[in-house]
Enzyme design. Structure first.
Site, PDB file in Angstrom:
ATOM      1  N   ASN A 124       0.877  -1.178   0.000  1.00  0.00           N
ATOM      2  CA  ASN A 124       0.000   0.000   0.000  1.00  0.00           C
ATOM      3  C   ASN A 124       0.906   1.218   0.000  1.00  0.00           C
ATOM      4  O   ASN A 124       1.928   1.232   0.693  1.00  0.00           O
ATOM      5  CB  ASN A 124      -0.904   0.027   1.237  1.00  0.00           C
ATOM      6  CG  ASN A 124      -2.106   0.940   1.048  1.00  0.00           C
ATOM      7  OD1 ASN A 124      -3.152   0.506   0.560  1.00  0.00           O
ATOM      8  ND2 ASN A 124      -1.967   2.208   1.390  1.00  0.00           N
ATOM      9  N   SER A 167     -17.424 -10.195  -6.079  1.00  0.00           N
ATOM     10  CA  SER A 167     -18.611  -9.766  -5.340  1.00  0.00           C
ATOM     11  C   SER A 167     -18.680 -10.402  -3.962  1.00  0.00           C
ATOM     12  O   SER A 167     -18.228 -11.527  -3.763  1.00  0.00           O
ATOM     13  CB  SER A 167     -19.878 -10.133  -6.121  1.00  0.00           C
ATOM     14  OG  SER A 167     -21.010  -9.805  -5.344  1.00  0.00           O
ATOM     15  N   LYS A 212     -19.687  -8.991 -14.029  1.00  0.00           N
ATOM     16  CA  LYS A 212     -19.825  -8.364 -12.698  1.00  0.00           C
ATOM     17  C   LYS A 212     -20.706  -7.110 -12.788  1.00  0.00           C
ATOM     18  O   LYS A 212     -21.508  -6.835 -11.899  1.00  0.00           O
ATOM     19  CB  LYS A 212     -18.440  -8.005 -12.121  1.00  0.00           C
ATOM     20  CG  LYS A 212     -18.498  -7.209 -10.815  1.00  0.00           C
ATOM     21  CD  LYS A 212     -19.227  -7.962  -9.734  1.00  0.00           C
ATOM     22  CE  LYS A 212     -19.237  -7.406  -8.332  1.00  0.00           C
ATOM     23  NZ  LYS A 212     -19.410  -6.027  -8.078  1.00  0.00           N
ATOM     24  N   HIS A 269     -24.141  -8.267 -12.884  1.00  0.00           N
ATOM     25  CA  HIS A 269     -24.460  -8.695 -11.507  1.00  0.00           C
ATOM     26  C   HIS A 269     -24.964  -7.482 -10.723  1.00  0.00           C
ATOM     27  O   HIS A 269     -25.978  -7.532 -10.025  1.00  0.00           O
ATOM     28  CB  HIS A 269     -23.205  -9.290 -10.852  1.00  0.00           C
ATOM     29  CG  HIS A 269     -23.295  -9.451  -9.360  1.00  0.00           C
ATOM     30  ND1 HIS A 269     -23.190  -8.393  -8.492  1.00  0.00           N
ATOM     31  CD2 HIS A 269     -23.502 -10.545  -8.585  1.00  0.00           C
ATOM     32  CE1 HIS A 269     -23.334  -8.818  -7.244  1.00  0.00           C
ATOM     33  NE2 HIS A 269     -23.514 -10.132  -7.271  1.00  0.00           N
ATOM     34  N   ASN A 270     -24.254  -6.369 -10.837  1.00  0.00           N
ATOM     35  CA  ASN A 270     -24.634  -5.167 -10.091  1.00  0.00           C
ATOM     36  C   ASN A 270     -25.941  -4.571 -10.605  1.00  0.00           C
ATOM     37  O   ASN A 270     -26.730  -4.048  -9.827  1.00  0.00           O
ATOM     38  CB  ASN A 270     -23.511  -4.128 -10.136  1.00  0.00           C
ATOM     39  CG  ASN A 270     -22.369  -4.504  -9.211  1.00  0.00           C
ATOM     40  OD1 ASN A 270     -22.210  -5.667  -8.857  1.00  0.00           O
ATOM     41  ND2 ASN A 270     -21.569  -3.544  -8.814  1.00  0.00           N
ATOM     42  N   GLU A 317     -28.451  -6.585  -9.077  1.00  0.00           N
ATOM     43  CA  GLU A 317     -28.420  -6.205  -7.648  1.00  0.00           C
ATOM     44  C   GLU A 317     -29.231  -4.907  -7.412  1.00  0.00           C
ATOM     45  O   GLU A 317     -30.023  -4.829  -6.476  1.00  0.00           O
ATOM     46  CB  GLU A 317     -26.953  -6.001  -7.250  1.00  0.00           C
ATOM     47  CG  GLU A 317     -26.687  -5.428  -5.870  1.00  0.00           C
ATOM     48  CD  GLU A 317     -25.179  -5.126  -5.684  1.00  0.00           C
ATOM     49  OE1 GLU A 317     -24.370  -6.061  -5.727  1.00  0.00           O
ATOM     50  OE2 GLU A 317     -24.833  -3.932  -5.506  1.00  0.00           O
ATOM     51  N   ARG A 342     -42.901   7.709 -37.928  1.00  0.00           N
ATOM     52  CA  ARG A 342     -41.529   7.831 -38.443  1.00  0.00           C
ATOM     53  C   ARG A 342     -41.547   8.054 -39.955  1.00  0.00           C
ATOM     54  O   ARG A 342     -40.773   8.846 -40.511  1.00  0.00           O
ATOM     55  CB  ARG A 342     -40.709   6.571 -38.109  1.00  0.00           C
ATOM     56  CG  ARG A 342     -40.420   6.401 -36.621  1.00  0.00           C
ATOM     57  CD  ARG A 342     -39.694   5.093 -36.335  1.00  0.00           C
ATOM     58  NE  ARG A 342     -38.339   5.093 -36.842  1.00  0.00           N
ATOM     59  CZ  ARG A 342     -37.860   4.233 -37.735  1.00  0.00           C
ATOM     60  NH1 ARG A 342     -38.643   3.284 -38.222  1.00  0.00           N
ATOM     61  NH2 ARG A 342     -36.620   4.307 -38.142  1.00  0.00           N
ATOM     62  N   HIS A 358     -39.038   7.227 -43.117  1.00  0.00           N
ATOM     63  CA  HIS A 358     -38.178   6.135 -42.629  1.00  0.00           C
ATOM     64  C   HIS A 358     -38.640   4.756 -43.113  1.00  0.00           C
ATOM     65  O   HIS A 358     -37.977   3.774 -42.838  1.00  0.00           O
ATOM     66  CB  HIS A 358     -38.134   6.162 -41.101  1.00  0.00           C
ATOM     67  CG  HIS A 358     -37.429   7.378 -40.561  1.00  0.00           C
ATOM     68  ND1 HIS A 358     -36.101   7.626 -40.797  1.00  0.00           N
ATOM     69  CD2 HIS A 358     -37.889   8.425 -39.828  1.00  0.00           C
ATOM     70  CE1 HIS A 358     -35.754   8.772 -40.212  1.00  0.00           C
ATOM     71  NE2 HIS A 358     -36.826   9.279 -39.632  1.00  0.00           N
TER      72      HIS A 358
HETATM   73  C1  6PG Z   1     -20.666  -6.578  -4.694  1.00  0.00           C
HETATM   74  C2  6PG Z   1     -21.251  -5.195  -4.756  1.00  0.00           C
HETATM   75  C3  6PG Z   1     -20.182  -4.171  -4.650  1.00  0.00           C
HETATM   76  C4  6PG Z   1     -20.770  -2.777  -4.425  1.00  0.00           C
HETATM   77  C5  6PG Z   1     -21.060  -2.082  -5.733  1.00  0.00           C
HETATM   78  C6  6PG Z   1     -22.329  -1.322  -5.831  1.00  0.00           C
HETATM   79  O1  6PG Z   1     -20.979  -7.323  -5.601  1.00  0.00           O
HETATM   80  O2  6PG Z   1     -19.950  -6.871  -3.747  1.00  0.00           O
HETATM   81  O3  6PG Z   1     -21.938  -5.023  -5.955  1.00  0.00           O
HETATM   82  O4  6PG Z   1     -19.368  -4.286  -5.752  1.00  0.00           O
HETATM   83  O5  6PG Z   1     -21.819  -2.821  -3.583  1.00  0.00           O
HETATM   84  O6  6PG Z   1     -19.974  -1.236  -5.897  1.00  0.00           O
HETATM   85  O7  6PG Z   1     -22.199  -0.089  -5.247  1.00  0.00           O
HETATM   86  P1  6PG Z   1     -23.151   1.141  -5.484  1.00  0.00           P
HETATM   87  O8  6PG Z   1     -24.487   0.761  -4.932  1.00  0.00           O
HETATM   88  O9  6PG Z   1     -22.492   2.198  -4.661  1.00  0.00           O
HETATM   89  O10 6PG Z   1     -23.180   1.487  -6.923  1.00  0.00           O
END
Ligand code: 6PG
Length: 465
Positions: free
Chosen positions: A33, A133, A188, A191-192, A195, A441, A447
């Site tokens: 780091n 995730s 991913k 996935h979000n 989510e 259109r 069109h």
């Molecule tokens: C995960 C989550 C993680 C985070 C996202 C969404 O899969 O662990 O998705 O990646 O919660 O960054 O964050 P936001 O809600 O802030 O867009």
């Protein structure tokens, strides 16, 4: 000191947890780091608080960190997604050797991952874009990992990534090679997107139940649902959230109703728009967060809303659970359809069943439904082609309709439930209103349009005046 097998750059929340997870699995590890202002003691604090783990070496000098690694080097970068990743990569390039591998474990945009991969390729350095995730707890105890890039690069790092990931119900790792280029980060990102919609559905459901239930009662309902087909990590944590108290108050009642975001939900929606995919649920969830952020204006405008007499019409918990299940089916259908489309479009050859499998544990959208999808995607690549799924949708359509009527009666926004319903009705309507769009259109822009009574490769134009 002997050389470490694996390296981690960035000891933020995720970097620290993943490092401990890696060390726990017996891999020798170097961590780095930067020691810039405010971060001077990050590495030493980390080593101090984990004295028991003698297989970790810590560095604040990047070249020393790189030299502490066995070759070919394997370095996981866990820093904030964005331009700073490019800076780290540029600094690393002169320090690395041919066939070393950099893994970007952040939420990077899949097109950036492709660009970075092309750049590193020129230096014969491998690059893997890995979606990870599970948040802090997942990173520590077992996340779901979605690595994308060249398959031979993946093979070099598989032993570490697969050992730290969560395990599915058969004991298999929830980390599997996704596909080439930025496909790991694309998956991913979706996935979000899923989510976001899952979270929004729960937020809407909480608001609907709040009309006639206390936080404790809603938590009890969610806990009950969590024993059946609707079970999910997000449902479980929402029940816990509703029970959390601060003194005499429920914490959730003290939290300001302005939702933040880091961008992956909007990227997912943009990708869907670019690929011509109707992902209206994740977009509705993104817009709901944006609307929430206009708090001051909302407060002002709300003052002019005529006070309603108590309109609360009865709705049963069974109806609400059925609507919730319906909307989640549509959400998952849309998310996986987006992945399938990207796979075809970019020639990635993605395996939807395997993606669902690595999402059965470790990740934020792990759920009972995901287990069902692992099997469903063995026989079809589109959930709307699966008879059991469509039967469930037809069977629960009336429940969603009743749920939406309930939200209208109570003057309550329900963008995600409405999006699910509108999508389904749109998809199951033989004659849509798009003939009017086509005529408009053609009217103003010549069109052209297709006709029902002519082959689809013939186009017509009318002089509408
Ligand atoms: C995960 C989550 C993680 C985070 C996202 C969404 O899969 O662990 O998705 O990646 O919660 O960054 O964050 P936001 O809600 O802030 O867009």
């Amino acid at each position: 000191m002997s050389k470490s097998y694996f390296g981690v750059i960035g000891l933020g929340v995720m970097g620290k947890s993943l490092s401990l997870n890696i060390a726990d699995k017996g891999h020798t590890l170097s961590v780095y780091n930067r020691a810039s202002k405010g971060e001077e003691t990050v590495v030493s604090d980390f080593l101090k608080s984990n004295k028991g783990l003698d297989n970790i070496q810590g560095f604040t000098e990047l070249s020393e960190f790189v030299n502490s690694l066995e070759q070919p080097r394997k370095i996981l970068v866990m820093i904030k997604a964005g331009p700073v990743i490019d800076t780290v990569i540029e600094t690393l390039i002169p320090l690395l050797s041919k066939y070393d591998t950099i893994i970007d474990g952040g939420n990077s945009h899949y097109l950036d991952t492709k660009k970075r991969s092309d750049l590193l390729n020129k230096h014969h350095i491998n690059f893997v874009g890995a979606g990870i995730s599970g948040g802090e707890e997942g990173a520590r105890k077992g996340p779901s990992i979605m690595p994308g890039g060249n398959i031979s690069c993946y093979n070099d790092i598989a032993v570490v990534l697969e050992s730290i990931a969560a395990k599915d119900k058969d004991g298999r790792s929830c980390c599997a090679y996704i596909g080439p280029e930025g496909s790991g980060h694309f998956v991913k990102m979706v996935h979000n997107g899923i989510e976001y919609a899952e979270m929004q559905l729960l937020a809407e459901m909480y608001q609907m139940l709040s009309v006639f239930m206390s936080n404790e009662d809603i938590a009890e309902v969610f806990e009950f649902w969590n024993k059946g087909r609707s079970a999910s990590y997000l449902l479980e944590i929402t029940a816990n959230i509703l029970r959390k108290k601060e003194g005499d108050n429920y914490l959730v009642d003290l939290i300001l109703d302005k939702a933040g975001n880091k961008g992956t939900g909007s990227w997912s929606s943009k990708a869907a728009l670019n690929l011509g995919m109707p992902n209206n649920m994740m977009s509705a969830a993104v817009f709901a967060r944006y609307i929430s952020s206009f708090k001051a204006q909302r407060v002002l405008l709300s003052k002019q809303v005529k006070k309603q007499e108590d309109k609360h019409v009865e709705i049963s918990l069974t109806v609400l659970e059925r609507a919730y299940y319906f909307a989640r089916l549509i959400n998952h259908h849309q998310g996986f359809q987006l992945i399938k489309e990207a796979s075809v479009n970019y020639n990635w050859g993605l395996n939807l069943s395997e993606i669902a499998r690595i999402w059965t544990n470790g990740c934020i959208i792990k759920s009972e439904l995901m287990e069902t999808l692992v099997k469903a995607f063995n026989t079809t690549s589109l959930l709307l082609d699966n008879r059991t799924i469509t039967n469930d949708l037809y069977a629960n359509e009336a429940a969603v309709s009743e749920t939406i009527q309930y939200t209208l009666a109570n003057r309550m926004a329900a963008p995600s439930f409405s999006a699910a319903y509108n999508y389904w009705v749109g998809m199951t309507t033989e004659q849509s209103s798009a003939n009017i769009i086509q005529a408009q259109r053609d009217y103003f822009g010549a069109h052209t349009y297709n006709r029902k009574d002519a082959p689809l490769d013939t186009f017509f134009h009318t002089n509408w005046m």
